[in-house]
Design a protein around this motif. Structure first.
Motif, PDB file in Angstrom:
ATOM      1  N   ARG A   1     -45.034  28.104 -81.008  1.00 41.87           N
ATOM      2  CA  ARG A   1     -43.933  27.148 -81.078  1.00 41.87           C
ATOM      3  C   ARG A   1     -43.309  27.220 -82.458  1.00 41.87           C
ATOM      4  N   TYR A   2     -42.002  27.193 -82.500  1.00 42.23           N
ATOM      5  CA  TYR A   2     -41.264  27.290 -83.771  1.00 42.23           C
ATOM      6  C   TYR A   2     -40.537  25.987 -84.047  1.00 42.23           C
ATOM      7  N   GLU A   3     -40.679  25.494 -85.281  1.00 45.67           N
ATOM      8  CA  GLU A   3     -40.010  24.260 -85.688  1.00 45.67           C
ATOM      9  C   GLU A   3     -39.339  24.476 -87.038  1.00 45.67           C
ATOM     10  N   ARG A   4     -38.089  24.126 -87.138  1.00 47.67           N
ATOM     11  CA  ARG A   4     -37.379  24.228 -88.409  1.00 47.67           C
ATOM     12  C   ARG A   4     -37.350  22.845 -89.059  1.00 47.67           C
ATOM     13  N   ALA A   5     -38.024  22.715 -90.193  1.00 48.91           N
ATOM     14  CA  ALA A   5     -38.132  21.420 -90.864  1.00 48.91           C
ATOM     15  C   ALA A   5     -36.845  21.076 -91.602  1.00 48.91           C
TER      16      ALA A   5
ATOM     17  N   SER B   1     -41.545  15.581 -92.870  1.00 45.81           N
ATOM     18  CA  SER B   1     -41.777  16.041 -91.493  1.00 45.81           C
ATOM     19  C   SER B   1     -42.438  17.414 -91.486  1.00 45.81           C
TER      20      SER B   1
ATOM     21  N   SER C   1     -46.045  18.090 -89.608  1.00 44.85           N
ATOM     22  CA  SER C   1     -46.188  19.105 -88.557  1.00 44.85           C
ATOM     23  C   SER C   1     -47.244  20.134 -88.921  1.00 44.85           C
TER      24      SER C   1
ATOM     25  N   GLN D   1     -48.221  27.121 -83.864  1.00 44.80           N
ATOM     26  CA  GLN D   1     -46.952  26.538 -84.295  1.00 44.80           C
ATOM     27  C   GLN D   1     -46.609  27.040 -85.690  1.00 44.80           C
TER      28      GLN D   1
ATOM     29  N   VAL E   1     -43.973  26.248 -88.886  1.00 44.66           N
ATOM     30  CA  VAL E   1     -43.065  25.255 -89.453  1.00 44.66           C
ATOM     31  C   VAL E   1     -42.230  25.950 -90.520  1.00 44.66           C
TER      32      VAL E   1
END
Length: 310
Positions: A5-9, A14, A18, A46, A48
């Motif tokens: 899973r990819y998340e752009r902070a 946050s 994460s 994941q 971040v």
């Protein structure tokens, strides 16, 4: 490569929250992590992405030092005129760094860093690039950085933010954990704790020199490197700082070499004595035995240049 899973902070808080999850990792440039993921040595569920965070500036401090944001590129730091004029040691070390196009070839052999308890074949196997100071029978991996060696000699401080919002400042020499029985835990950082900047104190007096010995002129990690700052008053050494690269699990600040130098004549004989003191407790493992005399010679050459004797 396994799916993740990819998340752009968008903010530091946050991002830390994460990344505090057990299977999450920060990613910025990705030059190390992505390679390890391709080989399934690292398998985060994941990622971040912190590249949008406001951590890409170099700022003056009220004390007369510099604060370098964690997202400042190596090339930007190396060419910044404040770094070049006040911290030439750091600029020299960055420019000596291995290309991001070439990294140590990761393998899937047993390794206590990757799989705790699986063993360290380097102890009795191919260990030419491995460490000779400060390691344990569970791991003899050498820290590969050039930049961190210079920062260690400059007494840099690492500024971090934790998931609960608390901030702390860690002397860079205290950032790394000795391998002991837990070589897979490399730093004192807690899960989700993010390095936001590196603080350089005001530049110390003396001439700064970084010297790197490697197998070829570029695209190679150090066999041995030395970061030295030498302040000479007349014919005597007034102050000295010495850090080695390629010899230990971290950039190795040598209190023994510094103690041997301060008050001694600025001479090659004194520099040889400092090398003997610095490597007194070193241990080779066969293929890397040559690093010990090489480190002594490299220190002598670096100090000779810093003293203006070359």
């Amino acid at each position: 490569m396994k799916s993740f899973r990819y998340e752009r902070a968008s903010e530091i808080a946050s991002a830390c929250a994460s990344a505090a999850r057990p299977t999450a990792k920060f990613i910025a440039g990705g030059t190390n992590l992505v390679d390890l993921m391709k080989l399934q040595i690292e398998t985060p569920a994941q990622l971040v992405d912190i590249t949008r965070l406001p951590l890409n500036r170099i700022e003056e401090t009220v004390e007369g030092g510099l604060r370098i944001g964690a997202l400042v590129s190596n090339s930007a730091a190396a060419v910044d005129m404040r770094v070049r004029r006040r911290y030439p040691l750091l600029s020299q070390a960055i420019l000596a760094g291995a290309s991001t196009q070439l990294r140590n070839k990761a393998t899937t052999k047993a390794c206590n860093k990757r799989v705790p308890g699986s063993g360290c074949p380097a102890l009795e196997g191919l260990n030419r690039m491995n460490a000779v100071l400060g390691v344990s029978n569970n791991c003899i991996a050498a820290h590969p950085s050039d930049m961190a060696v210079a920062m260690t000699a400059l007494d840099a401080l690492v500024e971090t933010v934790a998931p609960d919002g608390s901030a702390r400042t860690i002397p860079i020499d205290q950032l790394y954990r000795p391998p002991g029985n837990t070589p897979h835990i490399e730093t004192v950082l807690a899960p989700g704790e993010l390095i936001v900047s590196v603080l350089l104190p005001p530049a110390p007096p003396g001439r700064q020199v970084y010297r790197k010995v490697r197998d070829r002129a570029s695209f190679a990690f150090a066999l041995v490197s030395v970061a030295a700052i030498l302040d000479v008053n007349g014919d005597r050494v007034r102050a000295a700082r010495v850090a080695f690269g390629g010899l230990s699990y971290k950039p190795w600040r040598s209190a023994e070499a510094e103690a041997a130098l301060v008050g001694a004549p600025a001479s090659r004989a004194s520099f040889d004595a400092a090398g003997i003191a610095a490597l007194r407790n070193a241990r080779g493992y066969g293929h890397n035995d040559f690093k010990i005399p090489l480190a002594r010679r490299t220190l002598r050459a670096t100090l000779t240049q810093a003293a203006g004797l070359s």
